[in-house]
Design a protein around this motif. Sequence first.
Motif, PDB file in Angstrom:
ATOM      1  N   ILE A 112       0.836  -1.205   0.000  1.00 45.93           N
ATOM      2  CA  ILE A 112       0.000   0.000   0.000  1.00 45.93           C
ATOM      3  C   ILE A 112       0.873   1.259   0.000  1.00 45.93           C
ATOM      4  O   ILE A 112       0.621   2.209  -0.743  1.00 45.93           O
ATOM      5  N   ASP A 113       1.943   1.253   0.805  1.00 46.22           N
ATOM      6  CA  ASP A 113       2.832   2.416   0.870  1.00 46.22           C
ATOM      7  C   ASP A 113       3.535   2.625  -0.471  1.00 46.22           C
ATOM      8  O   ASP A 113       3.689   3.745  -0.950  1.00 46.22           O
ATOM      9  N   HIS A 114       3.920   1.503  -1.104  1.00 45.84           N
ATOM     10  CA  HIS A 114       4.580   1.572  -2.412  1.00 45.84           C
ATOM     11  C   HIS A 114       3.653   2.184  -3.464  1.00 45.84           C
ATOM     12  O   HIS A 114       4.082   2.975  -4.306  1.00 45.84           O
ATOM     13  N   GLU A 115       2.362   1.829  -3.390  1.00 48.08           N
ATOM     14  CA  GLU A 115       1.426   2.284  -4.425  1.00 48.08           C
ATOM     15  C   GLU A 115       0.811   3.645  -4.132  1.00 48.08           C
ATOM     16  O   GLU A 115       0.469   4.376  -5.060  1.00 48.08           O
ATOM     17  N   THR A 116       0.625   3.969  -2.843  1.00 45.54           N
ATOM     18  CA  THR A 116      -0.143   5.172  -2.523  1.00 45.54           C
ATOM     19  C   THR A 116       0.575   6.157  -1.596  1.00 45.54           C
ATOM     20  O   THR A 116       0.068   7.234  -1.329  1.00 45.54           O
ATOM     21  N   MET A 222      10.171   8.584  -2.315  1.00 46.54           N
ATOM     22  CA  MET A 222      10.329   7.142  -2.134  1.00 46.54           C
ATOM     23  C   MET A 222       9.675   6.728  -0.832  1.00 46.54           C
ATOM     24  O   MET A 222       9.967   7.280   0.212  1.00 46.54           O
ATOM     25  N   PRO A 223       8.760   5.749  -0.918  1.00 49.90           N
ATOM     26  CA  PRO A 223       8.143   5.279   0.325  1.00 49.90           C
ATOM     27  C   PRO A 223       9.175   4.514   1.155  1.00 49.90           C
ATOM     28  O   PRO A 223       9.980   3.768   0.609  1.00 49.90           O
ATOM     29  N   PHE A 224       9.180   4.743   2.469  1.00 52.19           N
ATOM     30  CA  PHE A 224      10.163   4.106   3.345  1.00 52.19           C
ATOM     31  C   PHE A 224       9.591   2.845   3.988  1.00 52.19           C
ATOM     32  O   PHE A 224      10.333   1.989   4.466  1.00 52.19           O
ATOM     33  N   GLY A 225       8.242   2.732   3.980  1.00 56.55           N
ATOM     34  CA  GLY A 225       7.565   1.602   4.619  1.00 56.55           C
ATOM     35  C   GLY A 225       8.055   0.229   4.164  1.00 56.55           C
ATOM     36  O   GLY A 225       8.308  -0.640   5.001  1.00 56.55           O
ATOM     37  N   PRO A 226       8.194   0.007   2.831  1.00 55.19           N
ATOM     38  CA  PRO A 226       8.652  -1.302   2.377  1.00 55.19           C
ATOM     39  C   PRO A 226      10.043  -1.664   2.929  1.00 55.19           C
ATOM     40  O   PRO A 226      10.296  -2.823   3.234  1.00 55.19           O
ATOM     41  N   TYR A 227      10.920  -0.665   3.060  1.00 50.99           N
ATOM     42  CA  TYR A 227      12.273  -0.941   3.563  1.00 50.99           C
ATOM     43  C   TYR A 227      12.246  -1.288   5.053  1.00 50.99           C
ATOM     44  O   TYR A 227      12.900  -2.225   5.499  1.00 50.99           O
ATOM     45  N   LEU A 228      11.485  -0.491   5.825  1.00 48.86           N
ATOM     46  CA  LEU A 228      11.358  -0.765   7.265  1.00 48.86           C
ATOM     47  C   LEU A 228      10.739  -2.143   7.493  1.00 48.86           C
ATOM     48  O   LEU A 228      11.192  -2.915   8.341  1.00 48.86           O
ATOM     49  N   SER A 229       9.710  -2.466   6.702  1.00 50.69           N
ATOM     50  CA  SER A 229       9.023  -3.752   6.861  1.00 50.69           C
ATOM     51  C   SER A 229       9.933  -4.909   6.461  1.00 50.69           C
ATOM     52  O   SER A 229      10.076  -5.889   7.197  1.00 50.69           O
TER      53      SER A 229
END
Length: 249
Positions: A112-116, A222-229
Motif C-alpha cells: 500500500i505504501d509503495h502504491e499510494t 520514495m516510500p520508506f515503509g517497504p524498507y522498514l518492513s
Amino acid sequence: MVQLFAIMLGLTFGSFLNVVIYRLPRNLFFSKSRSFCPHCKYQIPFHSNIPVISYLIQGGKCTNCAASISRHYPIVELLSALIWGWASFNYGLHQGILFIWICSILLAISIIDHETFIIPFPLIISALLGFLVYIYFNPTEWRVSFWGAIMGVGYLSLVFLLTSAIFNKQTLGLGDLQLIAITGMWLGPVNVLLSVFISALLALIIWGILSLFKGFDRNRAMPFGPYLSGSAILLYVLDIDLLTYLSTF
Ligand SMILES: [Zn+2]
C-alpha cells in the motif's frame, strides 16, 4: 501434515490480504460486493478465485475484459503461504501466530505504501492489538516490546530531523514513525536500530540506482515503509543476536 495445512491456509489468507490491500486505501473495506475486476468491474466467479492457480490459468488477465491483473496478487498469495509455512516449521503457537499476524500486516503496508504513499492507520492499530494479546499471554515480553518501540521511534525521529535538515524537505512521514513503533515492539531495542540502519542503506542504494537510470531528481519521492518492513522481517527470521555477537569481540 500440519505444515502443509498451514501453507494452504496461507495461500487462502493471501487472497484476503489482497482484498485488504486493494480496498483499504480506497475506503471500500466494508463494502459488501464480492471481488471484482478493477478495470471492468466484472464480478469474479468463485471458481476463478483460487489463489495463484487462477492467475496462471488466465495468463494474468481478466476473463471478461482481458485487462492484465497486477502481478502483486499472486506474489502476495505466495508470500503469505511462505509466511504461514515458515511459522509452522519454526515457532510455537503464540510466537507463530504473532509472526503470521505481524508479517501479513507488514506485507500489506509495504504494497500500500509503495502504491499510494500511505500507511493506513487501521493496520498499525491491528498490529498493536496483536502485541497486546501476545503480551497478555506472555507477560514477561512486555519489557522488550516497550523498549523496542521507544528506541525505534527515538532513533528514527533523529534520522528524520537530520535528513530533513540536510535535504531541506520532509523526508519521512508520520506513518513511518508509527510503523517503527510496531517493528520495534517486535524486534526489541537492539535489532530495531539495525533495522533502521539497513532500511536507510537499502533506500539510499535503490535511490542511487533509480537516479542512474531515470536521471537525478532530488524531489523523487520514495516510500520508506517497504524498507522498514522488509528489514524487520529479515532480521526477525535470521534471529541475529547482535549483543551476543558483539560481545565475542
Ligand atoms: Zn475485467
